[in-house]
Design an enzyme around this catalytic site. Sequence first.
Site, PDB file in Angstrom:
ATOM      1  N   ILE A  17       0.834  -1.207   0.000  1.00  0.00           N
ATOM      2  CA  ILE A  17       0.000   0.000   0.000  1.00  0.00           C
ATOM      3  C   ILE A  17       0.872   1.261   0.000  1.00  0.00           C
ATOM      4  O   ILE A  17       0.550   2.247  -0.658  1.00  0.00           O
ATOM      5  CB  ILE A  17      -0.938  -0.023   1.228  1.00  0.00           C
ATOM      6  CG1 ILE A  17      -1.959  -1.172   1.085  1.00  0.00           C
ATOM      7  CG2 ILE A  17      -1.633   1.311   1.407  1.00  0.00           C
ATOM      8  CD1 ILE A  17      -2.760  -1.468   2.357  1.00  0.00           C
ATOM      9  N   ASP A  36      11.695   3.612   4.093  1.00  0.00           N
ATOM     10  CA  ASP A  36      11.463   2.190   4.381  1.00  0.00           C
ATOM     11  C   ASP A  36      12.745   1.607   4.944  1.00  0.00           C
ATOM     12  O   ASP A  36      13.837   2.091   4.641  1.00  0.00           O
ATOM     13  CB  ASP A  36      11.074   1.435   3.105  1.00  0.00           C
ATOM     14  CG  ASP A  36      10.249   0.175   3.390  1.00  0.00           C
ATOM     15  OD1 ASP A  36       9.065   0.141   3.010  1.00  0.00           O
ATOM     16  OD2 ASP A  36      10.799  -0.777   4.002  1.00  0.00           O
ATOM     17  N   SER A 141      -7.203  -0.596  10.202  1.00  0.00           N
ATOM     18  CA  SER A 141      -7.545  -1.810   9.456  1.00  0.00           C
ATOM     19  C   SER A 141      -8.993  -2.152   9.759  1.00  0.00           C
ATOM     20  O   SER A 141      -9.525  -1.741  10.801  1.00  0.00           O
ATOM     21  CB  SER A 141      -6.646  -2.955   9.940  1.00  0.00           C
ATOM     22  OG  SER A 141      -7.163  -4.197   9.522  1.00  0.00           O
ATOM     23  N   TYR A 155      -3.189  -7.664  16.942  1.00  0.00           N
ATOM     24  CA  TYR A 155      -3.274  -6.820  15.735  1.00  0.00           C
ATOM     25  C   TYR A 155      -4.564  -6.002  15.766  1.00  0.00           C
ATOM     26  O   TYR A 155      -4.541  -4.776  15.597  1.00  0.00           O
ATOM     27  CB  TYR A 155      -3.239  -7.701  14.478  1.00  0.00           C
ATOM     28  CG  TYR A 155      -3.309  -6.913  13.189  1.00  0.00           C
ATOM     29  CD1 TYR A 155      -2.208  -6.218  12.706  1.00  0.00           C
ATOM     30  CD2 TYR A 155      -4.489  -6.862  12.437  1.00  0.00           C
ATOM     31  CE1 TYR A 155      -2.271  -5.490  11.519  1.00  0.00           C
ATOM     32  CE2 TYR A 155      -4.558  -6.143  11.253  1.00  0.00           C
ATOM     33  CZ  TYR A 155      -3.446  -5.458  10.796  1.00  0.00           C
ATOM     34  OH  TYR A 155      -3.510  -4.735   9.632  1.00  0.00           O
ATOM     35  N   LYS A 159      -4.757  -1.874  15.958  1.00  0.00           N
ATOM     36  CA  LYS A 159      -5.341  -1.058  14.881  1.00  0.00           C
ATOM     37  C   LYS A 159      -6.530  -0.228  15.400  1.00  0.00           C
ATOM     38  O   LYS A 159      -6.820   0.844  14.849  1.00  0.00           O
ATOM     39  CB  LYS A 159      -5.745  -1.953  13.706  1.00  0.00           C
ATOM     40  CG  LYS A 159      -4.536  -2.505  12.949  1.00  0.00           C
ATOM     41  CD  LYS A 159      -3.690  -1.376  12.340  1.00  0.00           C
ATOM     42  CE  LYS A 159      -2.593  -1.860  11.434  1.00  0.00           C
ATOM     43  NZ  LYS A 159      -1.783  -0.782  10.854  1.00  0.00           N
ATOM     44  N   ILE A 188      -6.407  -6.594   1.475  1.00  0.00           N
ATOM     45  CA  ILE A 188      -5.806  -5.991   0.276  1.00  0.00           C
ATOM     46  C   ILE A 188      -4.677  -6.919  -0.205  1.00  0.00           C
ATOM     47  O   ILE A 188      -3.826  -7.321   0.606  1.00  0.00           O
ATOM     48  CB  ILE A 188      -5.232  -4.584   0.600  1.00  0.00           C
ATOM     49  CG1 ILE A 188      -6.318  -3.678   1.218  1.00  0.00           C
ATOM     50  CG2 ILE A 188      -4.607  -3.937  -0.632  1.00  0.00           C
ATOM     51  CD1 ILE A 188      -7.528  -3.402   0.360  1.00  0.00           C
ATOM     52  N   THR A 190      -1.675  -7.354  -1.059  1.00  0.00           N
ATOM     53  CA  THR A 190      -0.246  -7.017  -1.118  1.00  0.00           C
ATOM     54  C   THR A 190       0.525  -8.339  -1.004  1.00  0.00           C
ATOM     55  O   THR A 190      -0.041  -9.357  -0.586  1.00  0.00           O
ATOM     56  CB  THR A 190       0.146  -6.083   0.039  1.00  0.00           C
ATOM     57  OG1 THR A 190      -0.143  -6.733   1.284  1.00  0.00           O
ATOM     58  CG2 THR A 190      -0.656  -4.784  -0.006  1.00  0.00           C
TER      59      THR A 190
END
Length: 249
Positions: A17, A36, A141, A155, A159, A188, A190
């Site tokens: 993303i 990154d 998310s 997680y 989020k 998504i 990825t």
Amino acid sequence: MRFENKTIIVTGAGAGIGQASAIRLASEGAHVVCMDIAESREETARLIREDDIGDASAVAYDALDSENVKKVFEDTISAHGRIDGLINCVGAGLPRSALEIDEEAFDKMFDMNVKTTYRACWAVLPHMKEQKGGKIVNFSSVAGRSASVLQGPHYSSSKAAVIGLTRHLAREFGPDNINVNAVAPGVIGTGRILAQMSDEQRKKTEAATPLGRIGAPEDIAGVVAFLASEDARHVTGVTIDVNGGFFLA
Ligand SMILES: NC(=O)c1ccc[n+]([C@@H]2O[C@H](COP(=O)([O-])OP(=O)(O)OC[C@H]3O[C@@H](n4cnc5c(N)ncnc54)[C@H](O)[C@@H]3O)[C@@H](O)[C@H]2O)c1
């Protein structure tokens, strides 16, 4: 060209993303600073420049290291003079059930998703306050709205915390003309997520999505560009769901 003469930082720009968002913002005129930990940040910046999409640079960045975050932001601010936007894409999950998680794993997940967001926001907010403006887009998310189908409860709760942090910063920095919003993607496709999903999980997810497909990183990038733009000048403190209607199924 909504971002002509604007400089926008995208963290986690080396993949998924973050990469799609960097490309989209550059295609609308931004100079994008691709941050990154992975060297793929260079590939994102090169792709943007060599495919004539726009202008970008790449900077090594470790979102888990407070000192590194401070230094990289200070250097970036002084190199560009002005930072108009921050897109906080660094984040990750881990498929675990509740009782498989110990306190250390819980802390690590909050570090990865909440404190990475905190560190980058705190590194840029004094600058945006001084320049009287800026746009921040954080990453929650669908897991932060509900309960994750793929990742663990550490997680989901991390989020949800990003939504609270986003709301609070929006209220506190609204008077400084700083918009702080979040995006809550559904599933998504990825590289990271596709590697975690079995064919069966994929089919189930598609069946549970009214729009009938797993999202693409570009589906998120369009919403990121909206939130980073003046089109969203009166939008702050919200989290936009981008999930193909996953909630409605
Ligand atoms: N893909 C999905 O289905 C999905 C769904 C909901 C939310 N999200 C959120 O969207 C964001 C982006 O997800 P994605 O799927 O594109 O992830 P991704 O794994 O494809 O990309 C994440 C990038 O962050 C970088 N990164 C990891 N640790 C870092 C660190 N310590 N410092 C700097 N960079 C680091 C990685 O090198 C990678 O380039 C995350 O916050 C994720 O939780 C994704």
